[in-house]
Design a protein around this motif. Structure first.
Motif, PDB file in Angstrom:
ATOM      1  N   UNK A 126      -1.773  -4.583 -13.862  1.00 21.45           N
ATOM      2  CA  UNK A 126      -2.212  -5.142 -12.595  1.00 21.45           C
ATOM      3  C   UNK A 126      -1.250  -4.979 -11.441  1.00 21.45           C
ATOM      4  N   UNK A 127      -0.031  -4.457 -11.689  1.00 16.74           N
ATOM      5  CA  UNK A 127       0.922  -4.300 -10.583  1.00 16.74           C
ATOM      6  C   UNK A 127       1.902  -3.183 -10.896  1.00 16.74           C
ATOM      7  N   UNK A 128       2.759  -2.883  -9.922  1.00 15.89           N
ATOM      8  CA  UNK A 128       3.787  -1.847 -10.052  1.00 15.89           C
ATOM      9  C   UNK A 128       3.206  -0.506 -10.496  1.00 15.89           C
ATOM     10  N   UNK A 129       2.212  -0.044  -9.733  1.00 10.82           N
ATOM     11  CA  UNK A 129       1.642   1.275  -9.980  1.00 10.82           C
ATOM     12  C   UNK A 129       2.527   2.313  -9.283  1.00 10.82           C
ATOM     13  N   UNK A 130       3.311   3.047 -10.052  1.00 11.85           N
ATOM     14  CA  UNK A 130       4.244   4.022  -9.481  1.00 11.85           C
ATOM     15  C   UNK A 130       3.473   5.129  -8.766  1.00 11.85           C
ATOM     16  N   UNK A 131       3.801   5.360  -7.488  1.00 15.27           N
ATOM     17  CA  UNK A 131       3.073   6.345  -6.681  1.00 15.27           C
ATOM     18  C   UNK A 131       3.997   7.310  -5.955  1.00 15.27           C
ATOM     19  N   UNK A 132       5.173   6.834  -5.528  1.00 15.65           N
ATOM     20  CA  UNK A 132       6.073   7.673  -4.746  1.00 15.65           C
ATOM     21  C   UNK A 132       7.307   8.063  -5.535  1.00 15.65           C
ATOM     22  N   UNK A 144       0.808  -1.224   0.000  1.00 12.56           N
ATOM     23  CA  UNK A 144       0.000   0.000   0.000  1.00 12.56           C
ATOM     24  C   UNK A 144       0.841   1.273   0.000  1.00 12.56           C
ATOM     25  N   UNK A 145       2.135   1.193  -0.298  1.00 15.24           N
ATOM     26  CA  UNK A 145       2.987   2.382  -0.259  1.00 15.24           C
ATOM     27  C   UNK A 145       2.601   3.356  -1.368  1.00 15.24           C
ATOM     28  N   UNK A 193      12.447  -1.651  -4.397  1.00 21.04           N
ATOM     29  CA  UNK A 193      11.960  -0.557  -5.220  1.00 21.04           C
ATOM     30  C   UNK A 193      13.071  -0.119  -6.176  1.00 21.04           C
ATOM     31  N   UNK A 194      12.731   0.691  -7.176  1.00 19.75           N
ATOM     32  CA  UNK A 194      13.662   1.020  -8.253  1.00 19.75           C
ATOM     33  C   UNK A 194      14.287   2.394  -8.079  1.00 19.75           C
ATOM     34  N   UNK A 195      15.543   2.518  -8.548  1.00 18.15           N
ATOM     35  CA  UNK A 195      16.235   3.810  -8.587  1.00 18.15           C
ATOM     36  C   UNK A 195      16.731   4.021 -10.022  1.00 18.15           C
ATOM     37  N   UNK A 236       8.615   4.479  -5.867  1.00 20.59           N
ATOM     38  CA  UNK A 236       7.941   3.561  -4.940  1.00 20.59           C
ATOM     39  C   UNK A 236       6.622   3.141  -5.574  1.00 20.59           C
ATOM     40  N   UNK A 237       6.326   1.840  -5.515  1.00 23.09           N
ATOM     41  CA  UNK A 237       5.166   1.284  -6.201  1.00 23.09           C
ATOM     42  C   UNK A 237       4.080   0.836  -5.223  1.00 23.09           C
ATOM     43  N   UNK A 238       2.854   1.216  -5.538  1.00 25.39           N
ATOM     44  CA  UNK A 238       1.663   0.633  -4.931  1.00 25.39           C
ATOM     45  C   UNK A 238       1.354  -0.656  -5.702  1.00 25.39           C
ATOM     46  N   UNK A 239       0.697  -1.605  -5.056  1.00 27.80           N
ATOM     47  CA  UNK A 239       0.398  -2.894  -5.682  1.00 27.80           C
ATOM     48  C   UNK A 239       1.637  -3.464  -6.381  1.00 27.80           C
ATOM     49  N   UNK A 240       2.756  -3.593  -5.655  1.00 27.44           N
ATOM     50  CA  UNK A 240       3.992  -4.037  -6.301  1.00 27.44           C
ATOM     51  C   UNK A 240       3.892  -5.477  -6.810  1.00 27.44           C
TER      52      UNK A 240
END
Length: 359
Positions: free
Chosen positions: A313-319, A24-25, A352-354, A335-339
């Protein structure tokens, strides 16, 4: 457009009671002491992770927002969607949104009825700041840069219908009809999902509404009306307490913001419940504009930096946060929601990715 260059992955280690949190991030910020701060859709807290070396962050600690600010209540989620740090304050914003109930179960009649129900959570209308010094939050403390100055936790003045910003926006030509119609965020209604702060200037990015392909960034200037309460200064046309900046992001809305020098980095993605590609843009010299503005996709002031890898369906970028990585002072952490489940390398650890910034 430049292809994304993945510099590294960052390991976020939470405590063993944070299983739901990892999925949920929704917001991130980094403070000068090296701490990484995270917000989520469902919680009433902000989360701190400390640097452990080798791109690993851990020693998770939660901070209940009600210990520092007066919440509307202690039950409703804040739906933290944006975070930033400026001048010894950690800032956060809720989504300021309505929500339509989800369908549940296989009873068709009940499911259809639920789709007619629109609600909101009062704590979603929080826009606040908390003194943050050496990785700790405080209700009040001395400013480390000016010891005689007292820093105080505060939030934008609340009202019966939300806060003084949403009350003002109800009269706005573009946003007023959408807010007064109670349009939910996932139906292209008002949905604050980006926050960037420099001093008392605040930029709020809207995931929705997107108006005929135009995303909206609101600019505010805040002042402390009394201890614990922030108010809006008149900065727009006709002494409006906000400015509006319209940006063509290929039909996408704003998912998060962060400042790089005088420019704004924009994480953009689909509005509503749509699944689709997400992009990163650089909006030049926004802080120099002293009026409402309109920036086209082919304008020299707007640069498309790169597309993010897309998985339905996943890796929704939010942060979004700037972070040092592999010799670069400012790389871009996403930072991803629903990773994607493959990011969960342990029950309490997620990757998470950089990305390298191409400038």
């Amino acid at each position: 457009m430049i292809d994304p260059f993945l510099l590294s992955r960052i390991s976020l280690q939470f405590n063993d009671k944070s299983d739901d949190l990892l999925g949920e991030l929704s917001a991130a910020a980094r403070t000068p002491d090296g701490s990484l701060w995270l917000g989520s859709d469902e919680y009433l807290s902000l989360e701190r992770l400390s640097p452990l070396g080798n791109m690993i962050y851990g020693q998770h600690k939660s901070f209940f927002l009600g210990d520092f600010l007066e919440l509307f209540n202690n039950e409703d989620e804040v739906d933290v969607e944006g975070m930033d740090y400026s001048q010894s304050y950690l800032w956060f914003t809720g989504s300021h949104s309505y929500k339509r109930k989800k369908t549940k179960g296989k009873d068709e009649e009940k499911a259809i009825a639920r789709l007619s129900e629109i609600t909101t959570d009062a704590n979603r209308y929080l826009l606040g700041r908390i003194p943050c010094v050496n990785g700790e939050l405080h209700k009040t403390c001395s400013d480390p840069a000016e010891p005689d100055k007292i820093l105080t936790a505060a939030c934008l003045k609340k009202t019966e219908q939300g806060n003084i910003l949403t009350d003002a926006l109800r009269e706005d030509d573009h946003l007023g009809p959408i807010i007064t119609s109670l349009l939910p965020s996932k139906d292209n209604g008002l949905d604050v999902e980006g926050l960037a702060v420099r001093g008392d200037r605040i930029f709020l990015g809207l995931r929705g509404p997107v108006l005929r392909g135009w995303a909206i960034i609101l600019e505010l200037e805040l002042a402390e009306a009394e201890p614990g309460v922030l108010t809006l200064k008149p900065i727009g046309k006709g002494d409006r307490p906000y400015r509006k900046h319209f940006v063509q992001l290929n039909g996408l809305g704003v998912r998060e913001l962060c400042l790089y020098k005088e420019d704004l980095i924009i994480l953009a993605g689909p509005t509503m419940e749509l699944e689709g590609e997400m992009q990163v843009f650089r909006l030049h010299d926004l802080q120099e504009r002293d009026d409402d503005s309109l920036t086209y996709s082919d304008d020299d002031d707007l640069t498309a930096l790169f597309d993010l890898p897309f998985t339905i369906g996943s890796d929704h970028a939010e942060g979004l946060a700037l972070i040092p990585c592999l010799g670069y002072d400012n790389a871009l952490m996403i930072v991803y929601d629903a990773p994607n489940p493959i990011r969960r390398i342990q029950k309490d650890t997620i990757l998470m990715d950089v990305f390298h910034l191409p400038f």
